[in-house]
Design an enzyme around this catalytic site. Structure first.
Site, PDB file in Angstrom:
ATOM      1  N   GLY A  36       7.511 -10.753  -2.222  1.00  0.00           N
ATOM      2  CA  GLY A  36       7.152 -11.581  -1.738  1.00  0.00           C
ATOM      3  C   GLY A  36       5.874 -12.367  -0.640  1.00  0.00           C
ATOM      4  N   HIS A  37       5.607 -10.835  -0.169  1.00  0.00           N
ATOM      5  CA  HIS A  37       4.416 -10.933   0.849  1.00  0.00           C
ATOM      6  C   HIS A  37       3.052 -10.717  -0.078  1.00  0.00           C
ATOM      7  CE1 HIS A  37       7.710  -7.666   2.952  1.00  0.00           C
ATOM      8  NE2 HIS A  37       7.173  -8.806   3.868  1.00  0.00           N
ATOM      9  N   ASP A 150      13.055 -16.640   5.719  1.00  0.00           N
ATOM     10  CA  ASP A 150      13.091 -16.100   6.701  1.00  0.00           C
ATOM     11  C   ASP A 150      12.574 -17.718   7.253  1.00  0.00           C
ATOM     12  OD1 ASP A 150      13.435 -13.504   7.424  1.00  0.00           O
ATOM     13  OD2 ASP A 150      11.560 -13.587   6.232  1.00  0.00           O
TER      14      ASP A 150
HETATM   15  P1  AMP Z   1       8.809  -9.343   6.635  1.00  0.00           P
HETATM   16  O1  AMP Z   1       8.343  -8.058   6.477  1.00  0.00           O
HETATM   17  O2  AMP Z   1      10.003  -8.899   6.781  1.00  0.00           O
HETATM   18  O3  AMP Z   1       8.189  -9.296   8.148  1.00  0.00           O
HETATM   19  O4  AMP Z   1       8.369 -10.512   5.600  1.00  0.00           O
HETATM   20  C1  AMP Z   1       6.504 -10.547   6.609  1.00  0.00           C
HETATM   21  C2  AMP Z   1       6.240 -12.214   5.924  1.00  0.00           C
HETATM   22  O5  AMP Z   1       6.908 -11.836   4.426  1.00  0.00           O
HETATM   23  C3  AMP Z   1       7.373 -13.549   6.489  1.00  0.00           C
HETATM   24  O6  AMP Z   1       6.711 -14.000   6.802  1.00  0.00           O
HETATM   25  C4  AMP Z   1       8.994 -13.322   5.022  1.00  0.00           C
HETATM   26  O7  AMP Z   1       8.629 -14.587   5.481  1.00  0.00           O
HETATM   27  C5  AMP Z   1       8.345 -13.601   4.346  1.00  0.00           C
HETATM   28  N1  AMP Z   1       9.184 -12.626   3.050  1.00  0.00           N
HETATM   29  C6  AMP Z   1       9.606 -11.891   3.329  1.00  0.00           C
HETATM   30  N2  AMP Z   1      10.489 -11.713   1.897  1.00  0.00           N
HETATM   31  C7  AMP Z   1       9.905 -13.154   1.533  1.00  0.00           C
HETATM   32  C8  AMP Z   1      10.511 -13.259   0.343  1.00  0.00           C
HETATM   33  N3  AMP Z   1      11.366 -13.198  -0.663  1.00  0.00           N
HETATM   34  N4  AMP Z   1       9.378 -14.949  -0.559  1.00  0.00           N
HETATM   35  C9  AMP Z   1       8.878 -15.491   0.571  1.00  0.00           C
HETATM   36  N5  AMP Z   1       8.283 -14.961   1.553  1.00  0.00           N
HETATM   37  C10 AMP Z   1       8.929 -13.540   1.575  1.00  0.00           C
END
Ligand code: AMP
Length: 290
Positions: A36-37, A150
């Site tokens: 995802g990231h 998110d």
């Molecule tokens: P985080 O590390 O959880 O703060 O996420 C960092 C970024 O990655 C944020 O913009 C999240 O929305 C995005 N993100 C996390 N999981 C996913 C996913 N499964 N698909 C797309 N983007 C994601």
């Protein structure tokens, strides 16, 4: 890839790129990187140069009883993933660099931050918007990439960028899922094998709503009731909220219209998972995207 730990050096590098007329793309994360990231990184690489990713587990967005201490921090593996993907700079500051002694300025997007996740996690979005504004101010990218995983966070950041006249364009990218539909999340690592199987209930509930909408259902109450019913079939799932809201205001709707979001937060054991379905009306036809 160059790893940068200090704000001063990060500013210097970003300033230099702007002076050369290059348009930087920025991907802020908390690490424990998954596909995802990396999809955000790929979107940035397709449009921007240089691409800057950050890894910062932001203490101010965690509540006192949340998982800040145990949040995974596999920095070496993350660093390799970003380098292999083609990221130019990794910004990885220490908490004391971002929040020095005496720090006392906060950014709060009123209203939008109090609903849904904000109601369940008091102060969460104040921490998110404060750190995202700081990072955007340090890097001043042309574009910053966020995930629709998110969805409320993305909506709030867009509002902040608009309200504070930020020059950065906020780009929201699709949700990346596992083969069985579970939205990828760093927190999925907390799940036991049994909980991991149960966690697909979020996707199945949203997919049920998607199928009902495709069959012509427009009534939000019936859609949320059906999602709750589906969640009840999974004994390990404890729903926190199930809501169908307007995608702009995040206020509940009674019938589908314009752009809406079906949003779920569900506890599986001690792990809280969120997921959503985007529902868009185009010329009278409703398209629901998982
Ligand atoms: P985080 O590390 O959880 O703060 O996420 C960092 C970024 O990655 C944020 O913009 C999240 O929305 C995005 N993100 C996390 N999981 C996913 C996913 N499964 N698909 C797309 N983007 C994601």
């Amino acid at each position: 890839m160059e790893t940068i730990h200090t704000i001063e050096w990060m500013k210097q590098v970003a300033r230099q790129a702007r002076a050369e007329g290059r348009r930087a793309g920025f991907v802020p994360t908390m690490g424990a990187l998954h596909a995802g990231h990396l999809s955000l990184v790929h979107a940035a690489l397709a449009e921007c140069q240089p691409v800057i990713a950050s890894i910062f587990v932001n203490p101010t967005q965690f509540g006192p009883s949340e998982d800040f201490q145990k949040y995974p921090r596999p920095l070496d593996a993350d660093s390799r993933k970003l380098e292999d993907a083609g990221v130019d700079y990794l910004f990885s500051p220490e908490p004391a660099e971002i929040y020095p002694p005496g720090f006392c300025t906060w950014v709060n997007v009123e209203g939008l931050s109090e609903r849904l996740e904000g109601r369940a996690r008091r102060g969460h979005f104040r921490g998110v918007t404060t750190v995202v504004l700081k990072l955007l101010e340090i890097v001043q990218p042309a574009r910053a990439f966020f995930g629709r995983k998110d969805a409320q966070q993305a909506r709030i950041i867009r509002q902040m960028a608009r309200d504070l006249h930020l020059d950065t364009e906020i780009v929201v990218c699709p949700i990346v899922r596992e083969a069985d539909g579970l939205a990828m999340s760093s927190r999925n690592a907390y799940l036991s094998p049994e909980q991991r199987r149960a966690a697909t209930i979020l996707f199945r509930a949203l997919d049920g709503a998607r199928a009902s909408i495709a069959r012509g259902e427009r009534d939000a109450l019936r859609l949320t009731a059906a999602m709750r019913e589906m969640l009840r079939t999974e004994p390990l799932a404890e729903p926190d909220y199930v809501e169908l809201v307007d995608a702009e205001t995040l206020e509940q709707v009674t019938r589908l219209r314009g752009a809406c979001l079906a949003l779920l937060a569900v506890r599986i054991g001690a792990t809280r998972l969120i997921d959503n379905l985007l529902i868009e009306e185009r010329e009278g036809v409703f398209l629901a995207t998982l």
